[in-house]
Design a protein around this motif. Structure first.
Motif, PDB file in Angstrom:
ATOM      1  N   HIS A  16      -0.348   2.640  -9.800  1.00 26.25           N
ATOM      2  CA  HIS A  16      -1.326   1.910  -8.997  1.00 26.25           C
ATOM      3  C   HIS A  16      -1.215   2.309  -7.528  1.00 26.25           C
ATOM      4  CE1 HIS A  16      -1.491  -0.407 -12.624  1.00 26.25           C
ATOM      5  NE2 HIS A  16      -0.319  -0.984 -12.425  1.00 26.25           N
ATOM      6  N   ARG A  17      -2.284   2.183  -6.817  1.00 22.01           N
ATOM      7  CA  ARG A  17      -2.241   2.437  -5.384  1.00 22.01           C
ATOM      8  C   ARG A  17      -1.392   1.365  -4.712  1.00 22.01           C
ATOM      9  NH1 ARG A  17      -7.463   5.585  -3.282  1.00 22.01           N
ATOM     10  NH2 ARG A  17      -7.876   6.791  -5.177  1.00 22.01           N
ATOM     11  N   TRP A  21       2.651  -3.077   1.449  1.00 21.79           N
ATOM     12  CA  TRP A  21       3.065  -4.156   0.562  1.00 21.79           C
ATOM     13  C   TRP A  21       1.877  -4.958   0.044  1.00 21.79           C
ATOM     14  CZ3 TRP A  21       6.009  -5.621  -2.943  1.00 21.79           C
ATOM     15  CH2 TRP A  21       6.044  -6.956  -3.369  1.00 21.79           C
ATOM     16  N   PHE A  22       0.860  -5.137   0.871  1.00 21.10           N
ATOM     17  CA  PHE A  22      -0.262  -5.966   0.462  1.00 21.10           C
ATOM     18  C   PHE A  22      -1.054  -5.279  -0.651  1.00 21.10           C
ATOM     19  CE2 PHE A  22       0.846  -6.601   4.909  1.00 21.10           C
ATOM     20  CZ  PHE A  22       1.259  -7.928   4.841  1.00 21.10           C
ATOM     21  N   GLN A  23      -1.179  -3.962  -0.591  1.00 19.55           N
ATOM     22  CA  GLN A  23      -1.828  -3.222  -1.664  1.00 19.55           C
ATOM     23  C   GLN A  23      -0.949  -3.218  -2.918  1.00 19.55           C
ATOM     24  OE1 GLN A  23      -2.613   1.046  -1.038  1.00 19.55           O
ATOM     25  NE2 GLN A  23      -4.750   0.640  -1.565  1.00 19.55           N
ATOM     26  N   THR A  24       0.364  -3.099  -2.717  1.00 18.94           N
ATOM     27  CA  THR A  24       1.292  -3.154  -3.846  1.00 18.94           C
ATOM     28  C   THR A  24       1.199  -4.503  -4.552  1.00 18.94           C
ATOM     29  OG1 THR A  24       2.828  -1.633  -2.755  1.00 18.94           O
ATOM     30  CG2 THR A  24       3.719  -3.010  -4.521  1.00 18.94           C
ATOM     31  N   MET A  25       1.176  -5.559  -3.778  1.00 19.67           N
ATOM     32  CA  MET A  25       1.102  -6.906  -4.357  1.00 19.67           C
ATOM     33  C   MET A  25      -0.223  -7.117  -5.080  1.00 19.67           C
ATOM     34  SD  MET A  25       3.115  -9.462  -4.626  1.00 19.67           S
ATOM     35  CE  MET A  25       2.763 -10.775  -5.786  1.00 19.67           C
ATOM     36  N   ALA A  26      -1.288  -6.553  -4.529  1.00 24.07           N
ATOM     37  CA  ALA A  26      -2.592  -6.668  -5.180  1.00 24.07           C
ATOM     38  C   ALA A  26      -2.575  -5.998  -6.546  1.00 24.07           C
ATOM     39  CB  ALA A  26      -3.677  -6.056  -4.296  1.00 24.07           C
ATOM     40  N   SER A  30      -3.377  -7.835 -10.042  1.00 22.24           N
ATOM     41  CA  SER A  30      -4.592  -7.478 -10.774  1.00 22.24           C
ATOM     42  C   SER A  30      -4.335  -6.619 -12.002  1.00 22.24           C
ATOM     43  CB  SER A  30      -5.569  -6.751  -9.843  1.00 22.24           C
ATOM     44  OG  SER A  30      -4.995  -5.559  -9.339  1.00 22.24           O
ATOM     45  N   HIS A  31      -3.179  -5.939 -12.069  1.00 23.51           N
ATOM     46  CA  HIS A  31      -2.899  -5.064 -13.199  1.00 23.51           C
ATOM     47  C   HIS A  31      -1.637  -5.460 -13.971  1.00 23.51           C
ATOM     48  CE1 HIS A  31      -6.121  -2.617 -11.767  1.00 23.51           C
ATOM     49  NE2 HIS A  31      -5.475  -2.175 -10.709  1.00 23.51           N
ATOM     50  N   THR A  32      -0.523  -5.595 -13.250  1.00 16.15           N
ATOM     51  CA  THR A  32       0.762  -5.801 -13.910  1.00 16.15           C
ATOM     52  C   THR A  32       0.792  -7.101 -14.700  1.00 16.15           C
ATOM     53  OG1 THR A  32       1.839  -4.528 -12.152  1.00 16.15           O
ATOM     54  CG2 THR A  32       3.251  -5.886 -13.561  1.00 16.15           C
ATOM     55  N   LEU A  33       0.245  -8.177 -14.131  1.00 16.26           N
ATOM     56  CA  LEU A  33       0.241  -9.436 -14.865  1.00 16.26           C
ATOM     57  C   LEU A  33      -0.650  -9.368 -16.096  1.00 16.26           C
ATOM     58  CD1 LEU A  33       0.300 -12.191 -12.091  1.00 16.26           C
ATOM     59  CD2 LEU A  33       2.185 -11.292 -13.470  1.00 16.26           C
ATOM     60  N   ASP A  34      -1.722  -8.571 -16.015  1.00 17.65           N
ATOM     61  CA  ASP A  34      -2.571  -8.380 -17.204  1.00 17.65           C
ATOM     62  C   ASP A  34      -1.811  -7.649 -18.305  1.00 17.65           C
ATOM     63  OD1 ASP A  34      -4.669  -9.683 -16.036  1.00 17.65           O
ATOM     64  OD2 ASP A  34      -5.782  -7.871 -15.506  1.00 17.65           O
ATOM     65  N   VAL A  35      -1.027  -6.631 -17.913  1.00 15.39           N
ATOM     66  CA  VAL A  35      -0.223  -5.922 -18.899  1.00 15.39           C
ATOM     67  C   VAL A  35       0.797  -6.866 -19.519  1.00 15.39           C
ATOM     68  CG1 VAL A  35       1.372  -4.008 -19.294  1.00 15.39           C
ATOM     69  CG2 VAL A  35      -0.559  -3.697 -17.729  1.00 15.39           C
ATOM     70  N   LYS A  36       1.459  -7.660 -18.683  1.00 21.48           N
ATOM     71  CA  LYS A  36       2.442  -8.620 -19.205  1.00 21.48           C
ATOM     72  C   LYS A  36       1.815  -9.559 -20.227  1.00 21.48           C
ATOM     73  CE  LYS A  36       5.451 -12.515 -17.894  1.00 21.48           C
ATOM     74  NZ  LYS A  36       5.460 -12.990 -19.256  1.00 21.48           N
TER      75      LYS A  36
END
Length: 388
Positions: A16-17, A21-26, A30-36
């Motif tokens: 992910h882009r 930190w703010f882009q990392t957290m986004a 938006s992606h990592t929690l969906d995968v989880k």
């Protein structure tokens, strides 16, 4: 997620882009929690965190770090490893050999890596080891003097001093892994072993080296170098070098006939290096710094292996195949040796540049398929919790 025998599996968020930190957290939201939610909805979920220099500085602000620690708890997630190889932006612009800047000759690389350990010591849960992966010293073509090699050794020893301090301060087992890569100063297993010998010689009698410094074994990279996992592991173990982390990834493996060379043109792109190691019929290896340079040559080599990561589940392609057999061979060794390496990380960061026929339309879908493939391989080898 936690596996059998105290092992942990994550995917690296460098897919992910995340320039700050703010882009990392986004990306995590938006992606990592969906995968989880799809692969580990009811169990603690491990994150392989990628932090740029900028992101690491921003996360080091006490209030920001505290908020992230709270977010991890609320979302039943934990961090056990950090990708500390790309220093700056990693997506959307030309990277190529700039990914090596600053390298380990530079104090900026040292301070960045020390900061990652300051953060990791506060993020990794009690009872779990923490790892950071880093450059293989430098890009081989950038090192032209013994003084540069001395600078690399000195900075890594300074980092080892800091890792020891963090390990004691936070009561954690922490270690750094250099990641051998075609074209890197540590490009092969033998070059890596030689580098460790030079590190030892630079501080005779200092026994901490192999406690805090190890190897991050990227299965794509060493497969491209035509190495075999049984030899890699045996050679590292014979020298007492720890496996800090294993990156699960696959490369392209093709016979460079004319139709295949034409097909490979779709993999030529301007962001990342895609080193090619070509093998002739007599077994000699020839290294090309990038795919376009290999394609420009009119050679009659027997085989090419190309550092262009493709999804682990890829089984068919119009031409050639992948180096997944190398990865599977390493998993076989892990299944038989319970303490060989505790950290596994899926790392196919090329989603944005994959040809359409090799990618899922959504990055979350790709990561879920990679998890499904990986978990099936681990289950087959009795490496999942409850399958021992």
């Amino acid at each position: 997620m936690q596996l059998a025998n105290k092992r942990h599996l994550a995917y690296c968020t460098n897919i992910h882009r995340g320039d700050d930190w703010f882009q990392t957290m986004a990306g995590l939201e938006s992606h990592t929690l969906d995968v989880k939610s799809l692969v580990s909805p009811d169990q603690p979920y491990a994150i392989g965190l990628r932090l740029s220099d900028s992101a690491s500085r921003q996360l080091s602000v006490p209030a920001t770090l505290k908020a992230f620690q709270k977010w991890l708890v609320e979302n039943d997630c934990y961090v056990f490893t950090i990708n500390g190889l790309p220093f700056g932006p990693f997506h959307g612009a030309r990277i190529k050999d700039q990914v090596y800047f600053p390298d380990w000759t530079s104090p900026e690389r040292l301070e960045y890596t020390k900061r990652l350990f300051d953060l990791l010591g506060q993020l990794v849960p009690v009872g779990i080891e923490g790892s950071v992966s880093t450059l293989p010293g430098s890009y081989k073509h950038l090192i032209t003097s013994e003084d540069q090699k001395r600078q690399i050794r000195d900075h890594l020893w300074s980092c080892i001093d800091h890792i020891e301090q963090c390990s004691q301060r936070y009561s954690r087992t922490l270690h750094l892994g250099v990641e051998p890569e075609p074209g890197g100063l540590c490009g092969t297993t033998q070059e890596t072993i030689q580098f460790f010998k030079e590190m030892e010689s630079s501080r005779p009698g200092d026994t901490r080296l192999k406690t805090f410094l190890g190897v991050s074994y990227n299965t794509c990279h060493l497969a491209v170098e035509y190495e075999k996992p049984v030899d890699v592991v045996a050679n590292l173990q014979s020298d007492g070098i720890r496996l800090s982390k294993i990156h699960l990834s696959s490369a392209l493996q093709i016979v460079p006939d004319q139709p295949t060379r034409e097909w490979l043109g779709r993999f030529v792109e301007e962001r990342y290096l895609h080193q090619v190691v070509a093998r002739s019929s007599n077994g000699n290896l020839h290294h090309y710094q990038d795919l376009d340079l290999a394609l420009a040559q009119s050679t009659e080599e027997e085989e090419w292996r190309i550092r262009f990561q493709v999804p682990l589940y890829t089984t068919t392609m119009p031409h050639g195949r992948t180096t997944v057999d190398h990865l599977l061979g390493l998993l076989d060794l892990l299944a038989d040796r319970r303490r060989l390496c505790l950290h596994l990380e899926i790392e196919t960061y090329t989603w944005e540049i994959l040809p359409p026929e090799l990618k899922e339309s959504l990055v979350v879908d790709q990561m879920v398929r990679e998890y499904e493939w990986t978990l099936a391989q681990l289950k087959q080898r009795r490496m999942l919790l409850g399958v021992c």
